[in-house]
Motif scaffolding. Structure first.
Motif, mmCIF file in Angstrom:
data_model
loop_
_atom_site.group_PDB
_atom_site.id
_atom_site.type_symbol
_atom_site.label_atom_id
_atom_site.label_comp_id
_atom_site.label_asym_id
_atom_site.label_seq_id
_atom_site.Cartn_x
_atom_site.Cartn_y
_atom_site.Cartn_z
ATOM 1 N N HIS A 133 -1.104 1.922 -16.738
ATOM 2 C CA HIS A 133 -1.654 1.274 -15.545
ATOM 3 C C HIS A 133 -2.291 2.274 -14.569
ATOM 4 C CE1 HIS A 133 -1.957 -1.812 -12.471
ATOM 5 N NE2 HIS A 133 -1.387 -1.003 -11.617
ATOM 6 N N HIS A 137 -6.204 2.593 -13.310
ATOM 7 C CA HIS A 137 -6.722 2.630 -11.933
ATOM 8 C C HIS A 137 -7.777 3.740 -11.799
ATOM 9 C CE1 HIS A 137 -4.813 -0.298 -9.375
ATOM 10 N NE2 HIS A 137 -3.597 0.006 -9.774
ATOM 11 N N SER A 158 -1.496 3.236 -4.558
ATOM 12 C CA SER A 158 -1.277 1.806 -4.771
ATOM 13 C C SER A 158 0.019 1.373 -4.095
ATOM 14 C CB SER A 158 -1.255 1.502 -6.267
ATOM 15 O OG SER A 158 -0.056 1.961 -6.827
ATOM 16 N N GLY A 159 0.453 0.162 -4.404
ATOM 17 C CA GLY A 159 1.674 -0.355 -3.791
ATOM 18 C C GLY A 159 2.910 0.342 -4.342
ATOM 19 N N GLY A 160 2.849 0.772 -5.587
ATOM 20 C CA GLY A 160 4.014 1.378 -6.213
ATOM 21 C C GLY A 160 3.880 2.877 -6.463
ATOM 22 N N GLY A 185 1.217 2.484 -0.083
ATOM 23 C CA GLY A 185 1.081 1.028 0.056
ATOM 24 C C GLY A 185 2.418 0.377 0.401
ATOM 25 N N ASP A 189 3.352 -1.967 3.477
ATOM 26 C CA ASP A 189 3.970 -3.275 3.231
ATOM 27 C C ASP A 189 5.283 -3.418 4.004
ATOM 28 O OD1 ASP A 189 1.895 -3.925 1.508
ATOM 29 O OD2 ASP A 189 2.983 -3.395 -0.312
ATOM 30 N N GLY A 202 -0.949 -4.039 3.593
ATOM 31 C CA GLY A 202 -2.158 -3.231 3.787
ATOM 32 C C GLY A 202 -3.314 -4.014 4.407
ATOM 33 N N GLU A 206 -4.788 -3.634 8.249
ATOM 34 C CA GLU A 206 -6.200 -3.262 8.438
ATOM 35 C C GLU A 206 -6.900 -4.263 9.375
ATOM 36 O OE1 GLU A 206 -8.676 -2.474 4.963
ATOM 37 O OE2 GLU A 206 -10.088 -1.699 6.449
ATOM 38 N N GLY A 292 -4.884 0.040 -4.990
ATOM 39 C CA GLY A 292 -5.047 -1.015 -3.976
ATOM 40 C C GLY A 292 -5.349 -0.505 -2.574
ATOM 41 N N ASN A 296 -8.857 0.311 1.718
ATOM 42 C CA ASN A 296 -8.761 0.502 3.167
ATOM 43 C C ASN A 296 -9.961 1.270 3.745
ATOM 44 O OD1 ASN A 296 -7.596 2.330 5.572
ATOM 45 N ND2 ASN A 296 -6.570 0.354 5.480
ATOM 46 N N THR A 323 -7.809 -2.995 -6.444
ATOM 47 C CA THR A 323 -6.530 -3.669 -6.689
ATOM 48 C C THR A 323 -6.428 -4.018 -8.177
ATOM 49 O OG1 THR A 323 -7.699 -5.465 -5.581
ATOM 50 C CG2 THR A 323 -5.767 -4.646 -4.470
ATOM 51 N N ASP A 324 -5.222 -4.417 -8.598
ATOM 52 C CA ASP A 324 -4.962 -4.628 -10.019
ATOM 53 C C ASP A 324 -5.946 -5.621 -10.647
ATOM 54 O OD1 ASP A 324 -2.933 -2.890 -9.700
ATOM 55 O OD2 ASP A 324 -1.315 -4.376 -9.787
HETATM 56 O O1 KG4 Z 1 -2.996 -1.231 -6.982
HETATM 57 P P1 KG4 Z 1 -2.378 -2.454 -6.396
HETATM 58 O O2 KG4 Z 1 -3.166 -3.742 -6.480
HETATM 59 O O3 KG4 Z 1 -0.983 -2.747 -7.044
HETATM 60 C C1 KG4 Z 1 -0.120 -1.753 -7.492
HETATM 61 O O4 KG4 Z 1 -0.352 -1.215 -8.593
HETATM 62 O O5 KG4 Z 1 0.804 -1.435 -6.700
HETATM 63 O O6 KG4 Z 1 -2.025 -2.104 -4.868
HETATM 64 C C2 KG4 Z 1 -1.406 -2.982 -4.001
HETATM 65 C C3 KG4 Z 1 -1.235 -2.282 -2.659
HETATM 66 C C4 KG4 Z 1 -0.344 -3.035 -1.670
HETATM 67 O O7 KG4 Z 1 0.620 -2.136 -1.139
HETATM 68 C C5 KG4 Z 1 -1.323 -3.481 -0.585
HETATM 69 O O8 KG4 Z 1 -0.719 -3.551 0.705
HETATM 70 C C6 KG4 Z 1 -2.368 -2.385 -0.647
HETATM 71 O O9 KG4 Z 1 -2.514 -2.124 -2.023
HETATM 72 N N1 KG4 Z 1 -3.666 -2.790 -0.077
HETATM 73 C C7 KG4 Z 1 -4.211 -2.234 1.024
HETATM 74 C C8 KG4 Z 1 -5.407 -2.940 1.275
HETATM 75 N N2 KG4 Z 1 -5.568 -3.893 0.321
HETATM 76 C C9 KG4 Z 1 -4.487 -3.784 -0.520
HETATM 77 N N3 KG4 Z 1 -3.775 -1.234 1.813
HETATM 78 C C10 KG4 Z 1 -4.537 -0.898 2.866
HETATM 79 N N4 KG4 Z 1 -5.694 -1.545 3.196
HETATM 80 C C11 KG4 Z 1 -6.168 -2.548 2.436
HETATM 81 N N5 KG4 Z 1 -7.307 -3.163 2.762
#
Ligand code: KG4
Ligand code: ZN
Length: 355
Positions: A133, A137, A158-160, A185, A189, A202, A206, A292, A296, A323-324
């Protein structure tokens, strides 16, 4: 050559259909066939990339509930794959190759996509390529910019996961640093959850922090004590929670935009500071930003500012590919398959939660 890719590592169910570049013969880009200037071959064509977010399922809990995520994937995967094929205007009989995310991610969620993909590949007697994964990315950047010059320094947020990778050539990933605690992320969150702003944090931070003054709340940029290329966001999260309590900042507070802008700014600074340190060390030709959080605006701007100062080419995927999504999985699988076209359907392919 057509590939059907599936991504179910976290809380997005996604399927995509891509056509391989170079007239449909992926084997035109095998190991060593990258032109001498370091540029890779043409990008695949994305015929469809369907992403169904589970945000509404998880929002009441302020974060992803793993058991709900896997159940939701089971309910929607067949319809999402169907939709990807319909939008691409092809049937399953036209698919030459399957791709799926193996990990890292939520194990139950990963297993839904993996089992579904295995079933399709086995029935149709076509190869199945397992994809990481995080590498997918990074691949999102190359999908839109196939000419990115190597060596490449990548910042994945990302989120993780929050990590820095050095890529000397296509499909080579050297981990230079990663977060020792929270991902960037995840920190966004958690703060949004604490303030009752909703999930995912996120985008809402924003939106609400857009007109705020990023200097209003003086957060210190976190640094690891040994000055390694690792990240740490848990101290920053604790500092933010302390500010919230001490200043009594609430959901409808007039100071909320300033607070959120300041928090977002320090997260972006911490990320770009480490990128700068890494760039000094490995001397890349290009920089990429993905994951993800790369959606921003503040982070994108700081990233581009740094690249300009450093005189490096810089690339960020368009928001939908940050994002994913399954298109990035398909793109990486095509590159992997091009190097090993003899790959067969491996029914022992397993999911992994951690990298
Ligand atoms: O890559 P992703 O879709 O999933 C993972 O693999 O984790 O990332 C999700 C993360 C979340 O923490 C979300 O809050 C963040 O991306 N995110 C953002 C924005 N859009 C999504 N963080 C900051 N600004 C944004 N516009
Ligand atoms: Zn992701």
């Amino acid at each position: 050559m057509l590939i059907l890719a599936i991504e179910t590592s976290c809380d997005e169910t996604s399927a995509a259909v891509l056509r391989a570049p170079n007239g449909g013969r992926p084997s035109l880009a095998p190991m060593g066939a990258v032109p001498l200037d370091g540029r890779s071959s043409a990008a695949p064509e994305v015929l469809s990339n369907i992403v169904l977010s589970q945000d509404e399922v998880h929002a009441p809990y302020g974060g992803v509930v793993p058991e709900l995520a896997s159940r939701q994937h089971i309910k929607t995967i067949a319809a999402i794959v169907d939709e990807a094929l319909t939008r691409a205007g092809v049937g399953l009989e036209a698919v030459d190759l399957y791709a799926v995310t193996q990990g890292p991610g939520l194990i139950g969620s990963l297993l839904v996509g993996l089992s579904f993909a295995k079933g399709l590949a086995y029935y149709h007697k076509k190869p199945l390529v397992g994809v990481d994964h995080l590498e997918a990315h990074l691949e999102a950047c190359f999908l839109e910019n196939p000419g990115i010059e190597y060596p490449v320094l990548g910042l994945l947020v990302s989120g993780g996961h929050t990590a820095l990778y050095f890529m000397e050539e296509p499909l080579s990933y050297k981990l230079l640093g990663r977060t020792r605690d929270d991902a960037a992320g995840e920190a966004l969150d958690k703060i949004a959850k604490f303030l009752g702003l909703g999930y995912p944090g996120g985008p809402v931070i924003e939106k609400l922090g857009r007109g705020g003054d990023p200097k209003a709340f003086p957060f210190a940029v976190p640094r690891t004590k040994d000055r390694s290329l690792d990240f740490s966001f848990s101290g920053l999260k604790t500092a933010a929670l302390k500010h919230i309590r001490e200043h009594g900042i609430g959901k409808d507070d007039a100071r909320l935009p300033d607070f959120l802008a300041s928090f977002e700014q320090v997260v972006a600074r911490a990320l770009v500071d480490n990128l700068r340190l890494a760039a000094d060390t490995v001397q890349p030709r290009s920089l990429v930003l993905c994951g993800g959080v790369a959606r921003n605006t503040r982070l994108r701007a700081r990233f581009q500012d740094f690249a300009r100062q450093a005189g490096l080419d810089a690339y960020v995927p368009s928001p939908k590919l940050c994002t994913d999504n399954a298109a990035m999985v398909g793109a990486l699988a095509l590159k992997k398959f091009a190097r090993r076209p003899d790959m067969a359907t491996d029914l022992d392919l397993d999911a992994y939660a951690r990298s």
